[in-house]
Structure formats: C-alpha cells, structure tokens
Design a protein around this motif. Structure first.
Motif, mmCIF file in Angstrom:
data_model
loop_
_atom_site.group_PDB
_atom_site.id
_atom_site.type_symbol
_atom_site.label_atom_id
_atom_site.label_comp_id
_atom_site.label_asym_id
_atom_site.label_seq_id
_atom_site.Cartn_x
_atom_site.Cartn_y
_atom_site.Cartn_z
ATOM 1 N N THR A 466 0.846 -1.200 0.000
ATOM 2 C CA THR A 466 0.000 0.000 0.000
ATOM 3 C C THR A 466 0.876 1.243 0.000
ATOM 4 O OG1 THR A 466 -1.817 -1.087 1.190
ATOM 5 C CG2 THR A 466 -1.721 1.312 1.295
ATOM 6 N N LEU A 467 0.630 2.149 -0.933
ATOM 7 C CA LEU A 467 1.333 3.433 -0.984
ATOM 8 C C LEU A 467 0.290 4.539 -1.074
ATOM 9 C CD1 LEU A 467 3.861 5.170 -1.183
ATOM 10 C CD2 LEU A 467 3.892 4.751 -3.649
ATOM 11 N N ILE A 468 0.254 5.373 -0.028
ATOM 12 C CA ILE A 468 -0.688 6.499 0.024
ATOM 13 C C ILE A 468 0.131 7.754 0.275
ATOM 14 C CG2 ILE A 468 -2.700 7.504 1.162
ATOM 15 C CD1 ILE A 468 -3.493 4.688 2.060
ATOM 16 N N ILE A 469 0.067 8.703 -0.648
ATOM 17 C CA ILE A 469 0.841 9.939 -0.535
ATOM 18 C C ILE A 469 -0.086 11.131 -0.724
ATOM 19 C CG2 ILE A 469 2.746 11.305 -1.457
ATOM 20 C CD1 ILE A 469 4.033 8.782 -2.448
ATOM 21 N N TYR A 470 -0.035 12.062 0.235
ATOM 22 C CA TYR A 470 -0.783 13.301 0.108
ATOM 23 C C TYR A 470 0.188 14.469 0.206
ATOM 24 C CZ TYR A 470 -5.279 11.010 0.247
ATOM 25 O OH TYR A 470 -6.366 10.245 -0.075
ATOM 26 N N PRO A 471 0.244 15.335 -0.793
ATOM 27 C CA PRO A 471 1.162 16.478 -0.736
ATOM 28 C C PRO A 471 0.726 17.478 0.327
ATOM 29 C CG PRO A 471 -0.268 16.635 -2.657
ATOM 30 C CD PRO A 471 -0.539 15.301 -2.027
ATOM 31 N N ASN A 472 1.705 18.182 0.903
ATOM 32 C CA ASN A 472 1.399 19.200 1.912
ATOM 33 C C ASN A 472 0.639 20.377 1.314
ATOM 34 O OD1 ASN A 472 2.680 17.815 3.992
ATOM 35 N ND2 ASN A 472 4.681 18.651 3.442
ATOM 36 N N ASP A 473 0.862 20.618 0.042
ATOM 37 C CA ASP A 473 0.223 21.730 -0.656
ATOM 38 C C ASP A 473 -0.672 21.157 -1.755
ATOM 39 O OD1 ASP A 473 -0.434 23.865 -2.357
ATOM 40 O OD2 ASP A 473 1.392 24.946 -1.834
ATOM 41 N N ALA A 474 -1.929 21.567 -1.782
ATOM 42 C CA ALA A 474 -2.886 21.026 -2.745
ATOM 43 C C ALA A 474 -2.490 21.316 -4.191
ATOM 44 C CB ALA A 474 -4.282 21.594 -2.472
ATOM 45 N N SER A 475 -1.623 22.292 -4.408
ATOM 46 C CA SER A 475 -1.222 22.628 -5.777
ATOM 47 C C SER A 475 -0.157 21.684 -6.329
ATOM 48 C CB SER A 475 -0.690 24.065 -5.829
ATOM 49 O OG SER A 475 0.505 24.178 -5.059
ATOM 50 N N ILE A 476 0.416 20.848 -5.445
ATOM 51 C CA ILE A 476 1.487 19.949 -5.874
ATOM 52 C C ILE A 476 0.897 18.712 -6.547
ATOM 53 C CG2 ILE A 476 3.343 18.429 -5.082
ATOM 54 C CD1 ILE A 476 3.893 20.402 -2.850
ATOM 55 N N LEU A 477 1.416 18.374 -7.718
ATOM 56 C CA LEU A 477 1.083 17.115 -8.371
ATOM 57 C C LEU A 477 2.202 16.126 -8.090
ATOM 58 C CD1 LEU A 477 -0.236 18.291 -11.866
ATOM 59 C CD2 LEU A 477 -1.565 17.622 -9.869
ATOM 60 N N VAL A 478 1.854 14.963 -7.578
ATOM 61 C CA VAL A 478 2.864 13.962 -7.277
ATOM 62 C C VAL A 478 3.181 13.185 -8.549
ATOM 63 C CG1 VAL A 478 3.462 11.953 -5.881
ATOM 64 C CG2 VAL A 478 2.031 13.767 -4.914
ATOM 65 N N HIS A 479 4.422 13.245 -8.994
ATOM 66 C CA HIS A 479 4.857 12.535 -10.196
ATOM 67 C C HIS A 479 5.534 11.231 -9.770
ATOM 68 C CE1 HIS A 479 4.355 15.828 -13.248
ATOM 69 N NE2 HIS A 479 4.199 16.480 -12.113
ATOM 70 N N PHE A 480 4.957 10.122 -10.161
ATOM 71 C CA PHE A 480 5.503 8.822 -9.790
ATOM 72 C C PHE A 480 6.501 8.347 -10.840
ATOM 73 C CE2 PHE A 480 1.573 9.001 -7.424
ATOM 74 C CZ PHE A 480 1.933 8.462 -6.201
ATOM 75 N N PRO A 481 7.597 7.755 -10.394
ATOM 76 C CA PRO A 481 8.554 7.208 -11.356
ATOM 77 C C PRO A 481 7.977 5.990 -12.064
ATOM 78 C CG PRO A 481 9.167 6.579 -9.133
ATOM 79 C CD PRO A 481 8.022 7.545 -8.996
ATOM 80 N N LEU A 482 8.525 5.684 -13.213
ATOM 81 C CA LEU A 482 8.047 4.571 -14.022
ATOM 82 C C LEU A 482 8.095 3.255 -13.261
ATOM 83 C CD1 LEU A 482 7.059 3.711 -16.844
ATOM 84 C CD2 LEU A 482 9.454 3.327 -17.465
ATOM 85 N N GLU A 483 9.083 3.119 -12.360
ATOM 86 C CA GLU A 483 9.262 1.840 -11.655
ATOM 87 C C GLU A 483 8.123 1.518 -10.688
ATOM 88 O OE1 GLU A 483 12.477 3.704 -8.640
ATOM 89 O OE2 GLU A 483 13.115 3.433 -10.708
ATOM 90 N N ILE A 484 7.254 2.533 -10.420
ATOM 91 C CA ILE A 484 6.102 2.255 -9.555
ATOM 92 C C ILE A 484 5.248 1.145 -10.162
ATOM 93 C CG2 ILE A 484 4.409 3.869 -10.553
ATOM 94 C CD1 ILE A 484 4.994 3.679 -6.840
ATOM 95 N N TRP A 485 5.257 1.054 -11.510
ATOM 96 C CA TRP A 485 4.431 0.065 -12.198
ATOM 97 C C TRP A 485 5.114 -1.300 -12.272
ATOM 98 C CZ3 TRP A 485 -0.239 1.936 -12.532
ATOM 99 C CH2 TRP A 485 -0.384 3.315 -12.537
ATOM 100 N N LYS A 486 6.330 -1.365 -11.727
ATOM 101 C CA LYS A 486 7.059 -2.627 -11.736
ATOM 102 C C LYS A 486 7.118 -3.267 -10.350
ATOM 103 C CE LYS A 486 10.066 -0.912 -15.437
ATOM 104 N NZ LYS A 486 11.466 -0.628 -15.852
ATOM 105 N N MET A 487 6.415 -2.692 -9.389
ATOM 106 C CA MET A 487 6.445 -3.218 -8.021
ATOM 107 C C MET A 487 5.528 -4.432 -7.940
ATOM 108 S SD MET A 487 6.397 0.514 -6.172
ATOM 109 C CE MET A 487 6.400 -0.105 -4.511
#
Length: 720
Positions: A466-487
């Motif tokens: 389980t990976l749950i990430i919430y940015p401190n600032d609502a304007s931030i878009l979290v960009h996930f690396p390509l390897e997230i899809w290889k987990m």
C-alpha cells in the motif's frame, strides 16, 4: 437496545451516530431530556448528562437527536454533533462542527486557522435556532475555551452536553440539576441481554430453557449496558448448552470486586474467549486515538500488511479481514460508526473502556505501545515491535532497532529514519518524511505527506503493498517514477494526483496485484494501459478542462472486467463534456460521477448496468431540468445520491428502482418534490434532504407518513 457510549466518529467527531436505537431502560431519560429541550425559556439552555462510562450517555443523546417529533415539531435550523474526548483539540472541535453543518458552510475550511474556524461556527449559528450535542466532555477547561462561540440568540437554541464527570456536568450549568443516568435494574438487564442474544435470529426457546442462568449472568453485569452487550456477544459465540453458559456465569461471578475492576474484568473475559486469530486484530485497534473514526478500508490494509489475516482458497485477504471485523462487531467489541451505502461497514470505533482493555493487553503481550504524551523515558520503547504516537519528534530519541510499525498522528516532520531499518508499516499521513524512506526495503504499508513534486525512485520498495501519498500543498502534483508500475506486490496506489501515467512499452509486465488506483489524472484508457491493471477493483480518475480536446478512449473502460468501484471527476468551467463518453463495465457495483455535466438522458447508460448498487451524482454530474427514467433501469440500485443539481422535475416509476433503500438529495434548490411513485418502493428505509429545501423536506415527510399509514413501513427515516 440500550448500549454503551458509542463514539460519534473521528477524533472530535463530526456527525451523530446514524439513527435511533431501540433502547432498554431509556424511555424516562429520553422524555426527561426532550422535556428540558422544550422548556419555554428563549435563552440558550445547556442540558448536561452525566453517567459512568458504558452506561449509555451517547445512546441517550443519539435517540434525542434523532427523535422524529423533535425534528418535525421543534424545527431547529441547525443540528450538529461533536465528540470532544480527553485529549481534545480546540481547532478540531470547531473544524468538525463546521463539517457537521456543511449545508450552511460553503467555503473551503481547510485553509482556516483554528481561531477562524471557531469564529465561523459562531457566525453560522448566529440568528439561527440550533441544537448541538457535545459528547464526551472531560474538563471544565475545555468548556471554558469553547463556550463563548455558541451565541445566545434568544430563540430557544439548546446544547446537550454528555460527560462522565459530575463536576463537569454541574459546572456547565449551575442553575439547574444535571441529568444523571442510572444503572439498569435486574429486570432491565435481563431484557437487554435477551434482546442482544436474539439480534438477527430468534433464540427465544433456548432462552426460555436457560432463563435462570441468563438471569444470573445479567445480574452479574451490575446494570452496566456495555458489560451486558459485550457478555451477550460472548454468549452468542459459545455453544448453546447449559454447561457452557454455566461456565460463563461462573467466570463472571469470579470477577465481582469493586465496580470499576468488575466491569474491566467482564470485558477482559470476552477478550480471553476470542479465537486466537481475532485477538491481535482486536488489539490493533488500540493504535488509533480515543474516539477515532477508523476507516475500514485502511484498517483492512494494515491488518494484511501486518500478516494478521491471510487469504484462503476461496477468499482474498481483504475479504478475510472484513469477515474478522464483522465477527468482532457481532461480539459487540467493535462499534459501527458509519455504514456504507450498500450495507457494509465504512468506519468503526471502540468504546473508551474497550480501548483501555486494548491498551492494557497490548502492553502485557508486548504487541503494541500506544503513547500519546510528549514526555517519556526512551527505555520504554527498547523492546517494542509496534508503536502508535502523537508526536513524531520523539522518534529522534528512541532506539528503533526492534520497531517494525510506526503509526503517528502529529502534524510535523521527521529528519531521519536511519534507526528504523526494520520498518514494515509507516503511517504518518500528517507528517513529512525524508527521501530516505524510499530505501526501507521491508516496507509493506507507507502513508506520508510530501512537499516535493517528484518521487525520484521506488526501486527498493519491492515488498510494498500500500502506498498512500498526500502532498502538503494542494497545488502539488505527485509525479511517480516509471518503476512504480514494476512493483510486484503493490495492491493499492492512492494520491490526490497519480500523474502522469507511464509511457508504456511492450517490455512492461501487467501489475497483476493492483486493486486500487486513485486518483489518476487525465487517465487514458488505451488498451495497453488497461492491460497493465487487469485486476483493478477500485479506480478513481480525474480530467481537467485543458485536456478535453484529447480522446481518452473511455469506451475501453468496459474492458476492466473486475472493476467494482469507479469515481470519475471532471474539473473545469461550466460546460458539457462532448469528448467524454465512457462505456462502463457490467461488473460495476458503485459509481460516482462529479462535474460530468451530461444530459440526464445519458443516465440510461448507467441505469442499464446489471450489478450497480450505489450511484452518486455530485457537482452537476448531470445537467438539465428534467430527468425521466425508463423501464428496466436501476434494477439493483440500493443507494442514490444527487448532490448539487439544477434538476426541477423528476419523473419515474417505483418499478424503475425496485430495491432502493436510501435516497439522498442535497443542494437541489429547484426540485420541489420527490416523485409520488417513490412511496410504492417497499425496500425504502431512508430519505435524506438538504434542510434548506423546505418543500422537498415536506415531500419526504409526506412519503414517510404514507409508508407508515398505508404500508405499515415504520423503518423509513427522514433526515435533514
């Protein structure tokens, strides 16, 4: 039933527990409180309720709060509920009151300071007649801090305040005697025990045969409703033989000492009789703060990551975990604080006395240390496996060599995790953590706040579920690396913005275990993308207006054959979305549409889904003044929500919604009445209306009255 003081939800919770309870021994209490509510005095009245933990203060307040005559006759403009608890937070009290009064509060309250939220509550209540329930108040100091924000409008506004402490009850209104709750007598105790044992099935012949033993057991519980319902939960799980019941009666008799010790020992008896696989599931719930609304979706993920539940030949780990939770609920060890729209449990909690049992047993068994203070001796953490804390700054001062679980509820940051190399669980939703967290190879469950826009690498997190990430600032878009899809073990990926999705190539293998993906920004449903997530069950997707000229291939959604829950949000200016034409898979059970702004006629696509049980239409999901349904639509739908709409006329037939149980209409100012044929739906149990739409509320009450008088359906509730 007359049950214990159930938490209303969340720390300083926002909403009253849903609905009235068939109470034992509370009739006089309810009448006494209603009488005080209806006194002629125009001035603001405080009505204190005092009584021991587990005696039913919350149940009393709940039954008054949901009293149908109070709602219909007394017509408070605002009703709101908040739970304070021992470790109260001034800001959270007013934040959650604002959430409870959300119909009257339009602005984004997350950006307000605690003082601004308090002033907003005062402003919202001013010149309105209100009923506020303040549950679980522990100190006169807390009352002094919040009292001035409840205006005296001289319009017969009322506050009900529940507390265990007589001095607090006497302090909040010294002009009159507070209402003190009494223990049940032997007869009432037996009635409650029988009600609990017969819940869900009829056991009257068995109870009659063992009347003497049941009487002995009920009497031994000392008149405390919580002790009685927990004992009933224990009895319901043993074989219905005289010998087994005699054994329970004997064990209860053994623990009769001083009152507080007796009740604690009775509750402990239910714990010691739990099957081994349920004990740690129960103890784990002590990791959450007092009166906390525990979301089942999160609890299940934690249990799985901790290896407390496993899959079977016929059930996934998630299904096994939900069965375990239901078993704890049946035993009355866990309280349901909110139900899902299709009948399952959405959130749960523990009574304070049962939480105390969790904390005590967890320490004895070295299972979990819950530490909610700020001053401590580092030695107490030396051998701990799991810790739950309220201040992350203590992590710098403790030896983390044995710790594999950290759950933190503070708003702060952590400089280093160097000492915590064995971590499997890191739940720090309100805390920023260093990039070093991405090097913890054993992590299975990771929740944290993030201040940067890019995650550089997740290559080490090969065990993450389980990976749950919430940015401190609502304007931030979290960009996930390509390897997230290889987990390989990733089951749940959740963030306000999963952005962007990968540029896929043929070498990438499908994410076979991924069950949850939310919230995917500008999600392109290419065939290759959908092949990457073949087993996803829950999908949240969001589209922004500047991208509407693209073809997102939403017709391919139907290829997700295991998808059960879909949330589709469209953001942008007020216009129709011509380029968004989804074709939904027949497997869908729950669909939420927001900002879709398509004609109501387009809902025929949705109505034809054969398994759809829950439909939520938010923020002008459909646009137009008329909605007319057709034969063969919504045949399995149980829950319908329309929130924010310009709908004026709704034409339908009861046969179009044959299984509808709950109808919720919020912020539909132009809709003056509910279709007459809704009254003929035999399954209908709840109509919830925006209280500001008086015409719609009267229409709901008319349907309720007709259901009661013509069809003997007294289950139906009208809430606003």
């Amino acid at each position: 039933m007359r049950s214990s003081d159930s938490p209303a939800a969340a720390p300083t919770s926002t909403l009253a527990p849903t609905g009235r309870i068939d109470a034992v021994g509370l009739d006089r209490d309810v009448e006494a409180i209603l009488s005080r509510l209806r006194r002629d005095a125009d001035e603001l009245q405080i009505i204190p309720i005092a009584g021991a933990g587990g005696i039913g203060k919350t149940t009393l307040a709940r039954n008054v709060y949901h009293d149908p005559y109070l709602i219909v006759i007394d017509k408070f403009d605002i009703r709101a509920w908040v739970t304070v608890s021992q470790d109260y937070n001034f800001g959270n009290i007013f934040k959650n009151l604002l959430v409870s009064m959300k119909v009257f509060v339009k602005e984004d309250i997350t950006r307000l300071s605690k003082e601004e939220m308090a002033l907003k509550v005062h402003q919202t209540l001013t010149d309105r007649r209100y009923l506020i329930v303040i549950d679980d108040m522990w100190s006169t100091k807390a009352w002094d801090e919040i009292r001035s924000y409840f205006p005296n409008n001289s319009n017969r506004s009322r506050i009900i305040l529940a507390t265990r402490l007589k001095d607090v009850a006497a302090y909040v209104d010294s002009s009159q005697k507070f209402h003190e709750m009494q223990y049940l007598d032997d007869f009432q105790s037996l009635i409650l025990l029988k009600k609990e044992l017969c819940k869900g099935e009829c056991r009257l012949p068995m109870l009659e045969a063992m009347e003497n033993i049941a009487t002995k057991i009920a009497r031994s519980c000392g008149g405390l409703p919580l002790a009685i319902v927990v004992t009933a939960g224990l009895l319901s799980e043993v074989s219905e033989t005289e010998a087994d019941w005699e054994q329970i009666a004997a064990n209860i008799n053994l623990v009769i000492t001083a009152d507080e010790e007796k009740y604690a020992a009775i509750l402990d008896l239910s714990y010691t009789n739990l099957p081994h696989h349920l004990r740690h599931c129960f103890l784990y719930m002590g990791a959450f703060p007092e009166d906390y609304e525990i979301r089942v979706s999160k609890l299940v993920k934690l249990w799985i990551a901790e290896d407390l539940v496993e899959s079977t030949a016929t059930k996934t780990p998630e299904e096994v975990a939900e069965v375990c939770l239901e078993d704890l609920v049946k035993r009355n060890l866990v309280l349901v604080t909110k139900g899902k729209s299709h009948g399952r449990i959405k959130s749960c909690g523990l009574h304070d006395l049962l939480r105390d049992l969790c904390l005590m047993r967890s320490l004895e068994e070295n299972f979990l240390l819950t530490f909610m203070g700020s001053f401590f001796l580092p030695e107490i953490f030396a051998t701990q496996l799991r810790i739950s804390i309220s201040h992350s700054n203590i992590l710098a001062h403790i030896d983390g060599s044995t710790i594999h679980t950290i759950i933190c509820y503070s708003h702060s940051s952590v400089d280093s995790l160097e000492k915590f190399r064995k971590l499997r669980i890191l739940d720090m939703l309100n805390t920023s953590v260093p990039a070093q967290v991405l090097e913890l190879r054993d992590l299975r469950f990771l929740v944290f706040s993030y201040s940067n826009a890019i995650l550089e690498s997740t290559s080490n997190l090969e065990n993450l579920q389980t990976l749950i990430i919430y940015p401190n600032d609502a304007s931030i878009l979290v960009h996930f690396p390509l390897e997230i899809w290889k987990m390989p073990r990733l089951r749940h990926l959740i963030s306000p913005s999963v952005h962007p999705l990968p540029h896929l190539d043929g070498a990438m293998s499908p994410s076979e275990n991924l069950q949850t993906l939310s919230l995917a920004t500008n999600f392109e449903c290419s065939e290759r993308m959908l092949k990457m997530i073949p087993n996803v069950k829950k999908l949240g997707i969001c589209y922004f207006e500047e991208k509407f000229d693209r073809d997102f291939h939403l017709e391919n959604l139907q290829r997700l054959e295991k998808l059960e829950k879909l949330k589709m949000e469209v953001c942008g200016d007020f216009c129709v979305r011509p380029s968004l034409n989804p074709v939904f898979p027949e497997s869908l059970k729950k669909l939420t549409l927001s900002g879709w702004r398509r004609p109501w006629t387009d809902l025929s696509i949705v109505g034809s889904l054969p398994n759809l049980q829950v439909l939520k239409l938010r923020n002008y999901a459909c646009y137009g003044s008329i909605w007319e349904t057709s034969d063969g639509e919504f045949e399995e739908l149980e829950f319908l929500l329309i929130d924010e709409s310009n709908l004026e006329k709704w034409w339908t037939d009861s046969s179009h919604f044959p299984k509808l149980r709950s109808l919720v209409l919020q912020r539909c100012p132009s809709l003056m009445e509910i279709p007459d044929d809704i009254v003929y739906i035999p399954t209908l149990e709840l109509i919830e209306i925006d209280g500001r739409n008086k015409s719609l509320l009267e229409s709901a009450k008319s349907i309720q009255k007709e259901q009661e008088t013509d069809y003997d359906n007294y289950r139906i509730q009208v809430r606003y």
